[in-house]
Design an enzyme around this catalytic site. Structure first.
Site, PDB file in Angstrom:
ATOM      1  N   CYS A 421     -16.333 -24.558  13.366  1.00 46.77           N
ATOM      2  CA  CYS A 421     -17.437 -24.717  12.406  1.00 46.77           C
ATOM      3  C   CYS A 421     -18.775 -24.641  13.136  1.00 46.77           C
ATOM      4  O   CYS A 421     -19.278 -25.640  13.656  1.00 46.77           O
ATOM      5  CB  CYS A 421     -17.299 -26.041  11.659  1.00 46.77           C
ATOM      6  SG  CYS A 421     -18.567 -26.264  10.419  1.00 46.77           S
ATOM      7  N   CYS A 424     -21.531 -26.748  11.784  1.00 49.40           N
ATOM      8  CA  CYS A 424     -21.421 -28.190  12.062  1.00 49.40           C
ATOM      9  C   CYS A 424     -21.844 -28.494  13.492  1.00 49.40           C
ATOM     10  O   CYS A 424     -22.598 -29.424  13.741  1.00 49.40           O
ATOM     11  CB  CYS A 424     -19.978 -28.665  11.920  1.00 49.40           C
ATOM     12  SG  CYS A 424     -19.228 -28.257  10.376  1.00 49.40           S
ATOM     13  N   ASP A 425     -21.295 -27.746  14.425  1.00 53.33           N
ATOM     14  CA  ASP A 425     -21.410 -28.140  15.829  1.00 53.33           C
ATOM     15  C   ASP A 425     -22.375 -27.287  16.657  1.00 53.33           C
ATOM     16  O   ASP A 425     -22.644 -27.604  17.814  1.00 53.33           O
ATOM     17  CB  ASP A 425     -20.016 -28.091  16.481  1.00 53.33           C
ATOM     18  CG  ASP A 425     -19.051 -29.040  15.789  1.00 53.33           C
ATOM     19  OD1 ASP A 425     -19.529 -29.997  15.165  1.00 53.33           O
ATOM     20  OD2 ASP A 425     -17.832 -28.819  15.866  1.00 53.33           O
TER      21      ASP A 425
END
Ligand SMILES: Cc1cc2nc3c(=O)[nH]c(=O)nc-3n(C[C@H](O)[C@H](O)[C@H](O)COP(=O)(O)OP(=O)(O)OC[C@H]3O[C@@H](n4cnc5c(N)ncnc54)[C@H](O)[C@@H]3O)c2cc1C
Length: 686
Positions: A421, A424-425
């Site tokens: 992701c 996300c990261d």
């Protein structure tokens, strides 16, 4: 000095009393700065002994949103045993870098002020397990060995031991335990163990911490909280200050300001808590005696669009899905290709769809489906938490999950440099070099997202062309900081150790941590291996449909593994009454808009199926029949001349129908008089 008259003093006292009202603490508190965090750790290591559990999260991270309701549920359940807080990594860089947080969500577990456990990812089971372990450890360490108890112990087991020698033993324990001169916690337990070994008996200990002062949890401004003694002094002072006029104006104003601030913060916390509660409203479904007309499994674009259509058709659909889930939850940036929607992120799109479905009467159940029993009709939809829902039809809209490479080093570094992701990261690897694996749309999107924050993005592609759409491929090729390594595969993810992350006690630079250092890349034509240095690897090689829970009862696509097969242009599966929509049945388009479209088709197919099979609203039908029977009863019982259909007050007729209608009072009186005259006459005759 401020001079106040009596009414002013009264008003001020009332005002201060109001401000003194204790506000309820939210289950999960937000940490706003490092000082607050440190003070919290200190407080709970010195005053309550409760473990502190910390969720490092970011708003744009899908897994963080996914685990948040479970975290909050756990926090509510364990509120008397542990302290639960959350740290937004975007606003609290200092804290996340102090603890070397490189993936979200990351949970840290502190016992006695020291880091005890850590894990990354949205694993509910692991979260619960580590919480339980932290609570057990904290409870185990909630002991204190007093000097008096130690003296008594030696008096029995080694009477020759001089008081000075006992004092030396006690001080050594106190020094180890770091509990302000007390022999407590792990050090007290260790001393007990040693004494037991030597004298076959443990000394008596007491509980170091007793009841928790729940209402007093907030550390005071500036991080340090006042001691108990200071507090008592303050209370005493309040009691003895007979008149407020004795208190200097500055002190009063400072106190009011402090309390206003505390009140505002508490209000903010409570509002935040209310917001979070929305996530927790996972169940609006009440089991019914009658089968549902349609159960929709999944609440992504496909499931929610099906819900909107079915709800508007009056089918009162039941949507079963975990409160946070689906692919769009992981899209922290805007969804740009859904007509009519712009400036909205993935989670916002889903939230709007959910709101719309709820508006028309969709019922939600926040759970996972583990099986659909198709051997009987109505079907039975089995849920993880134990409920089962009887239904005439089912729409499967469970989407698809990311596929991993399965190479060495991948699993070990998941959550610590390996991710699927990017939204996300990605920002955790700001100004660093990252690899993206894959040649499709997802990989290109990930590369573009990462190129905004990373120094360099290297895409590893198995072939010499990109599978991605032309628009995306062109954008990627045009980006200066994106490089493509063609005809290559990732064979291994290499890790390494970095020194200087925070130690167990939060002290900077005392610990080392495993991180991603590079990837072994193989040229598929020559077989040559080469190591490319990088700080993270983002895997974007495809998806696996979430259809396993059906256990192969529904026919799968012959060309695309795991995807459900539908008949032609419809959403019908091979089992009549079971329909499929969205990515779980679409290996080709896999878009929010196409999923939403197929969700609408599925709802229309369900409507047709139900009417073709005469499966209506059984509850309504039952009520109608009951009413008819009741009416029929009324007609049969009407021996006294009552007719429900002629009576204007038909609704109240059932009980009344067994009696003859009341006669008017006048008529009754005349009748009684005639009867009496007749009786009198009879009496005279007698
Ligand atoms: C990072 C990323 C970015 C994307 N960006 C875009 C974009 O910009 N535009 C676009 O059009 N598409 C985009 N997509 C694709 C899009 O998200 C998907 O095509 C779409 O979400 C599929 O919808 P769906 O309803 O079929 O499945 P999903 O959205 O995946 O939803 C599946 C649902 O089923 C639930 N579920 C799964 N198993 C069970 C079970 N056993 N029991 C109960 N519930 C279950 C899940 O919790 C979830 O609610 C993106 C995808 C990703 C991963």
């Amino acid at each position: 000095m401020l001079r106040l008259n009596a009414p002013s003093v009264l008003r001020l006292v009332l005002f201060l009393a109001l401000l003194l009202c204790v506000h309820g603490r939210p289950a999960v508190r937000t940490i706003r700065d490092t000082a607050q965090f440190d003070a919290l750790l200190k407080k709970h290591s010195e005053e309550t002994g409760m473990p502190v559990i910390v969720d490092f999260y970011s708003e744009s991270c899908g897994p963080c949103r996914q685990i948040a309701p479970a975290y909050k549920k756990l926090a509510k359940e364990m509120s008397d045993k542990a302290v639960f807080v959350k740290v937004d990594v975007n606003s609290q860089h200092q804290l996340s870098s102090r603890y070397g947080v490189r993936s979200m969500p990351t949970f840290l577990f502190f016992v006695g002020g020291k880091k005890f456990k850590e894990f990354s990812g949205a694993g509910e089971q692991q979260l619960r397990q580590f919480t339980d372990m932290s609570i057990s450890k904290a409870e185990g360490e909630n002991v204190e060995l007093t000097f008096e108890s130690l003296m008594e112990y030696y008096a029995v087991h080694d009477p020759m031991k001089a008081e000075e020698d006992v004092e030396i033993v006690y001080k050594a324990c106190a020094k180890q335990s770091k509990a302000k001169g007390k022999c407590a916690g792990g050090a007290a337990k260790e001393l007990g163990r040693k004494l037991n070994k030597k004298y076959s008996k443990r000394p008596k200990t007491i509980k170091r911490f007793t009841a928790v002062e729940k209402d007093d949890e907030k550390p005071e401004a500036g991080g340090e909280k006042s001691s108990k003694k200071e507090k008592t002094q303050k209370k005493e002072k309040k009691k003895t200050a007979l008149s407020l006029s004795d208190i200097p104006k500055e002190e009063l104003m400072a106190e009011i300001e402090k309390r206003n601030l505390a009140e505002a913060e508490a209000k903010e916390d409570a509002e935040e808590d209310d917001d979070d509660d929305d996530d927790l409203q996972t169940s609006t479904y009440t089991p019914s005696e009658f089968p549902e007309r349609v159960v929709i499994i999944g609440s992504g674009p496909a499931g929610l669009s099906a819900a909107v259509y079915a709800a508007r058709a009056g089918l009162r659909p039941v949507v079963v899905a975990p409160p946070m889930g689906g692919q769009l939850q992981g899209k922290g940036v805007d969804v740009e290709n859904y007509p009519g929607l712009f400036n909205v992120t993935g989670p916002e799109v889903v939230s709007k769809m959910r709101e719309q479905a709820a508006l028309f009467g969709t019922v939600f159940e926040g759970d996972m489906v583990t099986n659909v029993n198709i051997d009987k009709r109505p079907f039975s939809v089995e849920l993880k938490e134990g409920k089962s829902i009887s239904t005439h039809s089912v729409i499967v809209a469970t989407g698809a999950d990311s596929i991993w490479l399965g190479v060495e080093g991948e699993y070990e570094h998941r959550g610590a440099g390996v991710s699927s992701c990017a939204t996300c990261d990605g920002h955790l690897f700001r100004d660093q070099t990252v690899i993206v694996v894959g040649g499709g749309d997802s990989a290109m999107e990930d590369a573009l997202v990462l190129s905004r924050t990373s120094k360099e993005v290297i895409i590893v592609v198995r072939r010499d062309v990109l599978r991605a759409s032309k628009v995306l491929a062109t954008r990627v090729i045009e980006k200066e900081n994106i490089k493509i390594v063609w005809n290559s595969t990732v064979e291994e993810i290499k890790g390494g150790v970095i020194e200087g992350v925070a130690g167990e006690d939060g002290e900077e630079g005392t610990e080392s941590k495993n991180v991603v250092k590079g990837a072994m890349i193989k040229d598929v034509n020559t077989g040559k291996l080469e190591e490319i240095s990088c700080d993270a690897v983002f895997v974007a090689i495809g998806h696996s449909p979430n259809t396993e829970f059906l256990g192969g009862q529904i026919a799968h696509s012959k060309t695309h593994n795991g995807y459900l097969e539908v008949e032609g242009m419809s959403s019908r599966t091979n089992v009549a009454g079971i329909f499929a929509a969205g990515d779980s049945a679409d290996a080709v388009y896999r878009q929010a808009i196409t999923s939403a479209g197929s969700g609408a088709m599925a709802a229309l197919d369900v409507e047709r199926y139900l009417s073709e099979h005469g499966l209506g609203n059984e509850e309504e039908e039952f009520e109608r029949q009951m009413m008819e029977e009741m009416m029929a009863d009324e007609i049969v019982d009407d021996s006294g001349g009552y007719n429900a259909y002629e009576n204007a007050n038909a609704g109240a007729g059932r009980k009344e129908s067994s009696k003859a209608p009341e006669k008017p009072k006048k008529e009754k009186k005349e009748e009684e008089e005639v009867k009496k005259e007749e009786e009198d006459e009879e009496h005279i005759e007698l």
